[in-house]
Each structure stands twice: as structure tokens, then as C-alpha cells.
Design a protein around this motif. Structure first.
Motif, PDB file in Angstrom:
ATOM      1  N   HIS A 339       0.865  -1.186   0.000  1.00 14.42           N
ATOM      2  CA  HIS A 339       0.000   0.000   0.000  1.00 14.42           C
ATOM      3  C   HIS A 339       0.897   1.230   0.000  1.00 14.42           C
ATOM      4  CE1 HIS A 339       1.013  -0.151   4.309  1.00 14.42           C
ATOM      5  NE2 HIS A 339       0.724   1.147   4.329  1.00 14.42           N
ATOM      6  N   THR A 340       0.436   2.279  -0.642  1.00 12.24           N
ATOM      7  CA  THR A 340       1.230   3.510  -0.706  1.00 12.24           C
ATOM      8  C   THR A 340       0.496   4.702  -0.099  1.00 12.24           C
ATOM      9  OG1 THR A 340       0.395   4.127  -2.908  1.00 12.24           O
ATOM     10  CG2 THR A 340       2.339   2.701  -2.825  1.00 12.24           C
ATOM     11  N   TYR A 341      -0.788   4.538   0.177  1.00 14.26           N
ATOM     12  CA  TYR A 341      -1.563   5.612   0.807  1.00 14.26           C
ATOM     13  C   TYR A 341      -1.833   5.236   2.250  1.00 14.26           C
ATOM     14  CZ  TYR A 341      -5.213   9.064   1.658  1.00 14.26           C
ATOM     15  OH  TYR A 341      -5.960  10.114   2.175  1.00 14.26           O
ATOM     16  N   ARG A 342      -1.593   6.157   3.166  1.00 11.73           N
ATOM     17  CA  ARG A 342      -1.668   5.840   4.588  1.00 11.73           C
ATOM     18  C   ARG A 342      -3.078   5.899   5.151  1.00 11.73           C
ATOM     19  NH1 ARG A 342       1.217   9.926   7.350  1.00 11.73           N
ATOM     20  NH2 ARG A 342       0.805   8.684   9.224  1.00 11.73           N
ATOM     21  N   GLY A 343      -4.012   6.436   4.397  1.00 12.03           N
ATOM     22  CA  GLY A 343      -5.391   6.497   4.864  1.00 12.03           C
ATOM     23  C   GLY A 343      -6.150   5.217   4.556  1.00 12.03           C
ATOM     24  N   PHE A 344      -7.416   5.169   4.987  1.00 11.58           N
ATOM     25  CA  PHE A 344      -8.303   4.043   4.710  1.00 11.58           C
ATOM     26  C   PHE A 344      -7.671   2.697   5.091  1.00 11.58           C
ATOM     27  CE2 PHE A 344      -9.941   7.437   2.072  1.00 11.58           C
ATOM     28  CZ  PHE A 344     -11.306   7.324   2.235  1.00 11.58           C
ATOM     29  N   TYR A 345      -7.116   2.665   6.303  1.00 15.02           N
ATOM     30  CA  TYR A 345      -6.595   1.431   6.904  1.00 15.02           C
ATOM     31  C   TYR A 345      -5.477   0.799   6.075  1.00 15.02           C
ATOM     32  CZ  TYR A 345     -10.960   2.018   9.466  1.00 15.02           C
ATOM     33  OH  TYR A 345     -11.989   2.532  10.217  1.00 15.02           O
ATOM     34  N   ASP A 346      -4.678   1.628   5.438  1.00 12.38           N
ATOM     35  CA  ASP A 346      -3.498   1.158   4.695  1.00 12.38           C
ATOM     36  C   ASP A 346      -3.861   0.086   3.661  1.00 12.38           C
ATOM     37  OD1 ASP A 346      -1.997   2.846   6.270  1.00 12.38           O
ATOM     38  OD2 ASP A 346      -1.436   1.280   7.696  1.00 12.38           O
ATOM     39  N   THR A 347      -4.850   0.378   2.832  1.00  7.85           N
ATOM     40  CA  THR A 347      -5.322  -0.624   1.874  1.00  7.85           C
ATOM     41  C   THR A 347      -5.084  -0.253   0.415  1.00  7.85           C
ATOM     42  OG1 THR A 347      -7.532   0.375   1.964  1.00  7.85           O
ATOM     43  CG2 THR A 347      -7.118  -1.508   3.409  1.00  7.85           C
TER      44      THR A 347
END
Length: 388
Positions: A339-347
Motif C-alpha cells: 500500500h502507498t496511501y496511509r489512509g483508509f486502513y493502509d489498503t
């Protein structure tokens, strides 16, 4: 002396109750199975349907892993129940999606001992959405980011949301990173230098550079990408640094949905409408950007490196067009779930490094640092001009 008496009527009644419960459970699972089967079919179509034609497919691409895992659970349920009709249906649909698994998960079958070593001649590329040099606490991350970049020492560095809104941030960043970098930077806002910008830093000579403006009836965003032609050995390599239209779905929106707050919120209609409207508008806008960018990338006569924040998942119209004819560094050398985005529970994996056949991907890494709401993507490449 105790006597045990078996009540046959009571036993039959208990069996009937159990039978009715199992029947109702099977009926409920049957309905869910049909729904998930349809979702799987439409999910597989998501990369081929432009959000401009139907934006709903973008939602299915967004939650693709959840739909697929649901299919696996339903398949196992019907196997346990020995209902081969439903089990076969789910198995066929799941097998159809097997080639897509490597977009999200790469099984690592090799053992690793100690730190890996790499050829010093390997080309190091990093892409990072730095969120205008602000951390989660609202403080500047310029110094930390510069130290981080110096530690990884990329030959090519692509930065998204590169901004000078923090006074002197870009100048300080330039002064702190190791010497020898050349820079091509363009702002999204033609009016001034304070807009969110894109930048390409290179240790190689920059022969030429430019920006790609995507202006249409839906999208008024100016610069969606920066390109730079670099001199690599005796060849020219074109690097694209992209920052495509964001969905503008915030962490608060994610928590609102994931925690089911809309079930008790009296203002849920307005909030849900706002979320869906933003998602629809920005998905369509991003598809227009991709229609333009993908054609320019495909028409490039040189070896290509396509980096950046696509703001879309691997099972999407955006990814399919942007990656056409290119190698995804994660699919080549990634490990496990990335995952590269830290939001939405690292999904979400929404930041990418894609390369043409002139490059061999040697390594893929997503350093777990928290200088932004994104993680950087760092890859090593081997260039072979004979493979162009």
C-alpha cells in the motif's frame, strides 16, 4: 434408579427447527452469492469502462479486494455444504480473477538472509507525494524529507504536491539534498509559483522538459504531469511525473463509512450525497486526464519511466491506460501486499513506478515513513538500450 425417556415428538421438532435454520441460512447465502457473483463480473469490467460512461465501475475497482475475498469465503461455504452448483459458479469467477491478484499481492517464495546487495550501476528511482512538505501534525517536514532522500540517494526523484506555500520550503529542500541534482518543476497554477507543483530531480543531464495540461469541460486542473528527457549513457530516457485528479475523499469520510455512522446520522443523506458527488466528478475528471496522458506516453519514442500519484487503484480505468505497454515495478519485484496511501486502513496502492521494456526491474520497496499521507515508492532498474 433414574429412567431416561426419549420424547420422539420433541426430537423430531428439534430436527425440524435445525433444518429450517439451515435452509434459511442457505437461502441467505444463495442471495449473497448471486450479488457477489455479479459484483465480481462488473469488477472485472471496471478497467475497461471509462468513468465518463459509468462512474459506478470505479467504485467496484476501489473495493476489489473486499469483493474477491468475499467470493473466496462464499466458495468455501458452499464446498462445506456440498452444494457444488454455487461452489462451481464462485470457483469459475475466482479463477477468472487469478491474473489480477498480482496487482495487489505478490507471494514471496524465496528465503532472504540479511540485507540484499545490488549492483552499484543500478538506476535508483523514487516517487513521493510529499503533501506540500507538511506532516500529520501540521509542521514542516522539509528537513526530515531531505535527510530521507539523501539516505536513499535516488538518481531520479519525482515529487508530487511539491509546493512553496510554506515559505522558503522548496529553497530549503534544494539546499539540504545532496549536490548534483538538476531540477524540472512546473506548477499546476499558471498564475503563480505558490500553487501545488510537480518536480523531477535528476542526477543526469536534463535535455528538455515540459508539462502536460489537461483542460476540458469537466476538468479545469492545469498541469497533470511533468516530463523530462534525461541523457542516460548515449540514449534519451523520458520521465513522466504524474499527479492525477484526487477523489477528494477524506479520512473523515472513510471513517464515516467504515464505522457505519451513516446508519444513525440524521444528516446522512447530505453527507452521502456529498461523498458520492465528489467521487463521481473527480473520477470523470481523472479519466479525461488519463485519456490525454496515456496517448502522449504511448507516443514517446524514447525509453519511458512513468511515476507518480495516480489516485486510483490497480483495477481501474486509470491504471489500465497508464500502464499499457509498461511494466509495473510492484508486479515484477514486489513482495506481499503493498500500500502507498496511509489512509483508509493502509489498503490502497495508488502510487506507481512503471517502466518500458528497456528497463529490467531489480527491486521494489515502499519505505514506511510518515512525512506525508503517502509512502514513497523506491525502485532499482537496470537499463539496456538493446531492449528498446
Amino acid at each position: 434408579m433414574e429412567r431416561w425417556v426419549y420424547d420422539s415428538d420433541s426430537g423430531r421438532s428439534e430436527k425440524r427447527r435445525r433444518g429450517l435454520f439451515v435452509w434459511l441460512l442457505d437461502m441467505a447465502f444463495a442471495v449473497v452469492t448471486i450479488v457477489v457473483a455479479l459484483l465480481l463480473l462488473f469488477m472485472y469490467l471496471a478497467p475497461y469502462v471509462s468513468p465518463d460512461a459509468s462512474w459506478i465501475f470505479s467504485v467496484l475497482g476501489l473495493v476489489a479486494p473486499v469483493i474477491y475475498v468475499s467470493g473466496i469465503i462464499l466458495f468455501l461455504y458452499w464446498v462445506i455444504r456440498w452444494r457444488w452448483g454455487y461452489a462451481s459458479l464462485m470457483l469459475v469467477l475466482l479463477l477468472f480473477g487469478v491474473p489480477k491478484i498480482s496487482l495487489y499481492y505478490k507471494m514471496d517464495t524465496l528465503r532472504h538472509y540479511g540485507e540484499p546487495t545490488y549492483d552499484r550501476s543500478a538506476l535508483k528511482v523514487m516517487t513521493y507525494n510529499v503533501r506540500m512538505f507538511y506532516g500529520d501534525d501540521g509542521k514542516s517536514t522539509v528537513d526530515s524529507l531531505a535527510a530521507f532522500v539523501n539516505r536513499y540517494d535516488p538518481d531520479i526523484l519525482c515529487i508530487e504536491e511539491f509546493s512553496d506555500q510554506a515559505k522558503g520550503a522548496t529553497m530549503r529542500f534544494d539546499s539540504l539534498i545532496a549536490p548534483g541534482y538538476r531540477r524540472a518543476v512546473y506548477s499546476r497554477d499558471r498564475e503563480g509559483a505558490d500553487g501545488v507543483s510537480l518536480a523531477v530531480y535528476s542526477k543526469f543531464r536534463i535535455l528538455d522538459s515540459g508539462c502536460v495540461d489537461c483542460i476540458n469541460d469537466v476538468d479545469t486542473t492545469r498541469t497533470a504531469a511533468v516530463w523530462a528527457d534525461l541523457r542516460l549513457d548515449r540514449d534519451t530516457v523520458r520521465v513522466f511525473c504524474n499527479h492525477l485528479r484526487s477523489t477528494h475523499i477524506k479520512s473523515a469520510d472513510g471513517e464515516y463509512l467504515m464505522n457505519y455512522r451513516f446508519l444513525t446520522d440524521t444528516a446522512r443523506h447530505e453527507k452521502l450525497y456529498s461523498i458520492l458527488t465528489r467521487f463521481r466528478y473527480n473520477s470523470i475528471s481523472r479519466s479525461h486526464q488519463v485519456d490525454t496522458l496515456s496517448q502522449l506516453i504511448a507516443a514517446t519514442p524514447h525509453a519511458r519511466i512513468v511515476c507518480g500519484d495516480f489516485n486510483d487503484t490497480p483495477l481501474s480505468y486509470t491504471y489500465r491506460l497508464m500502464s499499457r505497454g509498461l511494466q509495473d515495478a510492484f508486479r515484477e519485484k514486489g513482495r506481499g501486499f503493498s500500500h502507498t496511501y496511509r489512509g483508509f486502513y493502509d489498503t490502497f496502492r495508488i502510487d506507481y513506478v512503471l517502466v518500458s521494456d528497456a528497463f529490467e526491474v531489480i527491486s521494489y520497496e515502499v519505505p514506511q515513513v510518515e512525512f506525508s499521507d503517502h509512502h514513497p515508492v523506491f525502485v532499482r532498474l537496470k537499463y539496456n538500450s538493446q531492449r528498446q
